[in-house]
Design an enzyme around this catalytic site. Structure first.
Site, PDB file in Angstrom:
ATOM      1  N   LYS A  36      -2.598   7.275  13.084  1.00  0.00           N
ATOM      2  CA  LYS A  36      -3.436   6.273  13.720  1.00  0.00           C
ATOM      3  C   LYS A  36      -4.900   6.693  13.594  1.00  0.00           C
ATOM      4  O   LYS A  36      -5.260   7.845  13.858  1.00  0.00           O
ATOM      5  CB  LYS A  36      -3.055   6.114  15.193  1.00  0.00           C
ATOM      6  CG  LYS A  36      -3.741   4.952  15.892  1.00  0.00           C
ATOM      7  CD  LYS A  36      -3.168   4.724  17.287  1.00  0.00           C
ATOM      8  CE  LYS A  36      -3.819   3.512  17.942  1.00  0.00           C
ATOM      9  NZ  LYS A  36      -3.260   3.231  19.281  1.00  0.00           N
ATOM     10  N   GLU A  53       8.950  -2.541  30.906  1.00  0.00           N
ATOM     11  CA  GLU A  53       8.571  -3.081  32.211  1.00  0.00           C
ATOM     12  C   GLU A  53       9.770  -3.333  33.110  1.00  0.00           C
ATOM     13  O   GLU A  53       9.703  -3.095  34.328  1.00  0.00           O
ATOM     14  CB  GLU A  53       7.777  -4.378  32.016  1.00  0.00           C
ATOM     15  CG  GLU A  53       6.404  -4.188  31.413  1.00  0.00           C
ATOM     16  CD  GLU A  53       6.410  -4.109  29.888  1.00  0.00           C
ATOM     17  OE1 GLU A  53       5.350  -3.871  29.293  1.00  0.00           O
ATOM     18  OE2 GLU A  53       7.509  -4.289  29.301  1.00  0.00           O
ATOM     19  N   ARG A 112       7.260  -9.823  31.938  1.00  0.00           N
ATOM     20  CA  ARG A 112       8.422  -9.351  31.188  1.00  0.00           C
ATOM     21  C   ARG A 112       9.501  -8.783  32.105  1.00  0.00           C
ATOM     22  O   ARG A 112      10.595  -8.467  31.634  1.00  0.00           O
ATOM     23  CB  ARG A 112       7.954  -8.297  30.183  1.00  0.00           C
ATOM     24  CG  ARG A 112       7.037  -8.853  29.102  1.00  0.00           C
ATOM     25  CD  ARG A 112       6.173  -7.798  28.454  1.00  0.00           C
ATOM     26  NE  ARG A 112       6.894  -6.793  27.711  1.00  0.00           N
ATOM     27  CZ  ARG A 112       7.124  -6.838  26.396  1.00  0.00           C
ATOM     28  NH1 ARG A 112       6.676  -7.859  25.686  1.00  0.00           N
ATOM     29  NH2 ARG A 112       7.776  -5.878  25.800  1.00  0.00           N
TER      30      ARG A 112
END
Length: 588
Positions: free
Chosen positions: A245, A333, A361
């Site tokens: 990244k 979640e 969610r």
């Protein structure tokens, strides 16, 4: 002339010689850095997949072949190569292109992806549709990160895809980080795969995927070779790609968390551009984080939970101070909410920190596992209201409506930092019900915010200013706009202002007084009007047959685009100028 200058579509890309692609990768990476350095946006994720983006569009016949980018943080290179190069500097700006893939924006954006872990289910749906239509020669590719694939929904997709003969290729972009470093047992497993120390077979092969890799995601020759091989392989396939990244910008590689979305920076050195050293009020998330540490030190029952957002929610402060009582559960979640319920059932005091848009969610878990059992979980909903450039997938404008209908829930919105601190203090002392505390992205109002704790009475609002004709009822931080507004009005004496604090339970005694005192009532919220705070006021007014006129200011029945919060408030007609004009018009 740069190679990139001649690339206006993947068809142009495919006309290049493979030996030219590394140079194109450098140009594409530099282009992204140059624009994001000035315009801001998600940087590290897109830099990490430059070679992968080029390889995918080079090998596959997009947009005929379907390509989905999970979350979409890494889709900047994709947008630039698919006809949006000339307008890429409008990225995330009002009226410009979206920071995420968007179906209405381009034929190459096959699925909108603002939330994580949806790509496998979506691409499987497309692959099964192609099979039903007899489109056997179409490829279906989903690029998903190692943090996103650990989500329950991703595993649901993998579980189903593995028992089909659908033509699906999952690209696992493994860089060991989402926004924060990846966590959990799957991360450890993938590390063992990369090191060649994984035992007992390959997890993905056990799920009936043809597994290839790991392959260096920055080696274009290797990527082209692997994708060409997999292109004609039938059934479910998974290519494990190792990337870095922030690749190509040293600062972004060294500090991957900060450079996920770094703000403005120097395009040459990568150094973040420092802002003037002015003492500003704190961000609400930091008030939450520091206050939680303060409370946890004196209350050993307190625990903190977040689904993959320790930096964004500032739960990182608890992780640093009391690490054994702070839990990052990854992009999960549903699990976060039910784990909090389990902890509450055992007498702990769980603070569950989730962005408003992500709590959507876990809606069933809030109802079934928390509210139905009346377990005193403390939900801290960060990023409530309009959030700005992330746009409609991230605006936290639905939480009041989708939570207000749930029995047993208390819903509170602080107007400032002190109210946030005090409601957290009140909640940890013990409440008979679960509570939701919603607060916005951004800064509060007070530099000296760390005052002694005071207990807040549940269901009690505040009269901030008495008026004679119009009462403005506000909820949360947006009430500070009303304070400023009243000072600028032609007839400030006529305006009363009430900080209602609680959406549920409403302060019905205060409301009765307001109904009897004022001719007009205006409600103001940074959430949707349908079923929101104003709707609750209107319902109660009808119940007691109040005679005053009530007008609701909130988000209309539409999705709000991306832009600055100030620009979006104007679009939604909840800005200071609109309210000022409306109130002045009440006094001819």
């Amino acid at each position: 002339m740069r190679l990139l200058d001649h690339i206006n579509s993947p068809k142009d890309l495919r006309a290049l010689n493979p030996r030219q692609l590394p140079l194109l990768a450098k140009e594409l990476r530099d282009f992204i850095i140059d624009i994001v350095a000035v315009k801001e946006g998600h940087l590290g994720a897109s830099l990490g997949v430059v070679e992968l983006t080029i390889a995918l569009h080079y090998i596959f016949d997009t947009p005929k072949d379907k390509l989905i980018w999970d979350v979409g943080h890494q889709a900047y290179g994709h947008k630039i190569l698919t006809g949006r190069k000339e307008i890429f500097d409008t990225n995330r700006q009002l009226g410009g292109i979206s920071g995420f893939p968007k179906r209405t924006e381009s034929a190459y954006d096959d699925f909108g992806t603002g939330h994580s872990s949806t790509s496998i289910s979506a691409i499987l749906g497309m692959a099964l549709a192609a099979k039903l239509r007899g489109q056997a020669n179409r490829n279906h590719i989903a690029v998903i990160g190692d943090a996103s694939i650990a989500s329950g929904m991703a595993f649901e997709g993998l579980n189903h895809a593995g028992v089909t003969d659908a033509n699906v290729l999952i690209i696992l972009n493994d860089n060991a980080i989402g926004i924060d470093p990846s966590v959990g047992a799957l991360k450890k497993y993938l590390t063992n795969v990369k090191l060649g120390t994984a035992k007992d077979g390959n997890l993905f092969e056990c799920l009936n995927f043809k597994y290839n890799g790991p392959v260096d995601g920055h080696d274009l020759t290797a990527l082209l070779h692997e994708l060409e091989l997999l292109k004609d392989v039938a059934g479910p396939k998974l290519l494990h790609v190792i990337t870095t990244k922030g690749k190509g910008l040293t600062k972004a590689e060294e500090n991957q968390v900060a450079y996920h979305a770094p703000g403005k920076f120097d395009r040459i050195t990568g150094n973040l551009i420092s802002k003037p050293d002015v003492k500003l009020p704190p961000k609400y998330q930091d008030v939450f984080g520091h206050t939680l540490v303060e409370l946890a030190i004196s209350n050993e029952k307190i625990v903190g939970i977040t689904p993959a957002m320790p930096t964004g929610s500032s739960l990182k402060y608890l992780m640093e101070s009391v690490p054994d009582r702070a839990f990052d559960v990854g992009i999960a979640e549903q699990h976060a909410v039910t784990m909090a319920a389990g902890m509450a059932a055992e007498g702990l005091v769980p603070f569950c920190a989730i962005y408003s848009t992500f709590l959507q969610r876990a809606y069933d878990q809030v109802i079934h596992d928390v509210a139905l059992q009346n377990l005193p979980v403390i939900f801290c909903l960060d990023r409530a209201g309009l959030v700005g450039q992330d746009g409609p997938s991230h605006h936290g404008v639905f939480d009041i409506t989708y939570l207000r209908c749930i029995p047993n829930l208390i819903i509170f919105a602080p107007m400032n930092e002190m109210e946030l601190r005090n409601i957290m203090h009140t909640a940890q002392l013990g409440l008979p019900h679960p509570i939701v505390i919603r607060y916005p992205r951004g800064r509060g109002t007070t530099v000296a915010w760390k005052a002694p704790f005071e207990k807040i009475s549940i269901g009690i609002g505040q009269e901030l200013k008495i008026g004679t004709k119009v009462a403005v009822l506000s909820i949360g931080h947006i009430g500070n706009m009303v304070v400023q507004l009243i000072e600028e009005l032609d007839r400030p004496d006529a305006i009363g202002h009430y900080n209602m604090r609680f959406i549920k339970p409403l302060d019905t005694q205060l409301l009765r007084t307001i109904f009897q005192t004022y001719e007009y009532i205006i409600t103001l919220e940074d959430g949707c009007k349908a079923g929101g705070f104003g709707s609750a006021i209107l319902e109660y007014a009808n119940q007691v047959q109040a005679k005053c006129k009530i007008e609701i200011f909130g988000i209309e029945d539409q999705f709000i685009p991306h832009g600055t919060i100030e620009e979006l408030q104007v679009l939604a007609n909840i800005d200071l100028k609109t309210l000022k004009k409306h109130l002045n018009n009440l006094f001819p």
